[in-house]
Write a protein that holds these residues in place. Structure first.
Motif, short mmCIF file in Angstrom:
data_model
loop_
_atom_site.label_atom_id
_atom_site.label_comp_id
_atom_site.label_asym_id
_atom_site.label_seq_id
_atom_site.Cartn_x
_atom_site.Cartn_y
_atom_site.Cartn_z
N PRO A 100 0.82 -1.23 0.00
CA PRO A 100 0.00 0.00 0.00
C PRO A 100 0.84 1.27 0.00
N GLU A 101 1.99 1.23 0.70
CA GLU A 101 2.86 2.42 0.74
C GLU A 101 3.43 2.72 -0.64
N VAL A 102 3.85 1.67 -1.35
CA VAL A 102 4.42 1.85 -2.68
C VAL A 102 3.34 2.37 -3.63
N ILE A 103 2.17 1.81 -3.56
CA ILE A 103 1.07 2.26 -4.43
C ILE A 103 0.74 3.72 -4.14
N TYR A 104 0.70 4.11 -2.86
CA TYR A 104 0.42 5.49 -2.49
C TYR A 104 1.52 6.42 -3.02
N THR A 105 2.77 6.00 -2.89
CA THR A 105 3.90 6.81 -3.37
C THR A 105 3.83 6.98 -4.88
N ILE A 106 3.50 5.92 -5.60
CA ILE A 106 3.37 6.01 -7.05
C ILE A 106 2.25 6.98 -7.41
N GLY A 107 1.16 6.93 -6.67
CA GLY A 107 0.06 7.87 -6.91
C GLY A 107 0.50 9.31 -6.71
N GLU A 108 1.28 9.55 -5.67
CA GLU A 108 1.80 10.89 -5.42
C GLU A 108 2.72 11.34 -6.55
N LEU A 109 3.58 10.45 -6.99
CA LEU A 109 4.50 10.79 -8.08
C LEU A 109 3.74 11.09 -9.37
N GLU A 110 2.71 10.32 -9.64
CA GLU A 110 1.90 10.57 -10.83
C GLU A 110 1.27 11.96 -10.76
N GLU A 111 0.75 12.30 -9.60
CA GLU A 111 0.12 13.61 -9.42
C GLU A 111 1.15 14.73 -9.61
N MET A 112 2.35 14.55 -9.05
CA MET A 112 3.40 15.55 -9.20
C MET A 112 3.83 15.70 -10.66
N LEU A 113 3.91 14.58 -11.37
CA LEU A 113 4.29 14.61 -12.78
C LEU A 113 3.24 15.35 -13.60
N HIS A 114 1.97 15.05 -13.36
CA HIS A 114 0.90 15.71 -14.11
C HIS A 114 0.85 17.21 -13.79
N THR A 115 1.12 17.58 -12.56
CA THR A 115 1.16 19.00 -12.19
C THR A 115 2.31 19.70 -12.91
N ALA A 116 3.47 19.04 -12.96
CA ALA A 116 4.61 19.62 -13.66
C ALA A 116 4.34 19.73 -15.15
N LEU A 117 3.70 18.72 -15.72
CA LEU A 117 3.38 18.76 -17.15
C LEU A 117 2.40 19.87 -17.49
N LYS A 118 1.47 20.17 -16.58
CA LYS A 118 0.50 21.24 -16.81
C LYS A 118 1.17 22.60 -16.90
N GLN A 119 2.36 22.74 -16.31
CA GLN A 119 3.07 24.02 -16.34
C GLN A 119 3.73 24.28 -17.69
N LEU A 120 3.86 23.24 -18.50
CA LEU A 120 4.52 23.39 -19.80
C LEU A 120 3.58 24.05 -20.81
N PRO A 121 4.16 24.76 -21.78
CA PRO A 121 3.32 25.26 -22.89
C PRO A 121 2.67 24.08 -23.62
#
Length: 116
Positions: free
Chosen positions: A35-56
């Motif tokens: 569960p910890e690994v799955i939660y961490t992967i979910g957090e990383l996915e959210e961070m990646l999508h947030t970073a991608l939204k900042q791009l043109p």
């Protein structure tokens, strides 16, 4: 011309080797998910999508087609009606932004999304 073909073949084989290595890591990690690994992967996915939204838009689209759509720079250039060098610049810009935004988590993101 022979040297060019040889170099292209070597590059292709090296890239395939790296991809197979990362797939092996993903398969291994998928079998030991907690569960910890799955939660961490979910957090990383959210961070990646947030970073991608900042791009043109054009940079984000080129990056997603390259990394998530497994398209070559030439294929992306044709689809977006720009030169392959422009796509190369877009991908470079996207990677530099992602490196800055996800600097503490980039190795994990690279393994999860096979961004190499």
């Amino acid at each position: 011309m022979i040297t060019s073909v040889k170099n292209n073949c070597t590059d292709y084989l090296r890239k395939q080797s790296v991809r197979q290595h990362h797939v092996g890591i993903q398969v291994t990690s998928a079998t030991t998910d907690t569960p910890e690994v799955i939660y961490t992967i979910g957090e990383l996915e959210e961070m990646l999508h947030t970073a991608l939204k900042q791009l043109p838009e054009n940079v984000r689209r080129a990056f997603e087609l390259s990394r998530f759509g497994n398209m070559t720079y030439n294929q992306i250039a044709e689809e977006m009606s720009v030169s392959p060098k422009t796509i190369e610049a877009y991908i470079s810009k996207a990677l530099s932004v992602l490196r800055a935004e996800l600097k503490d988590y980039l190795p994990f993101v690279l393994i999860i999304y096979n961004i190499s």
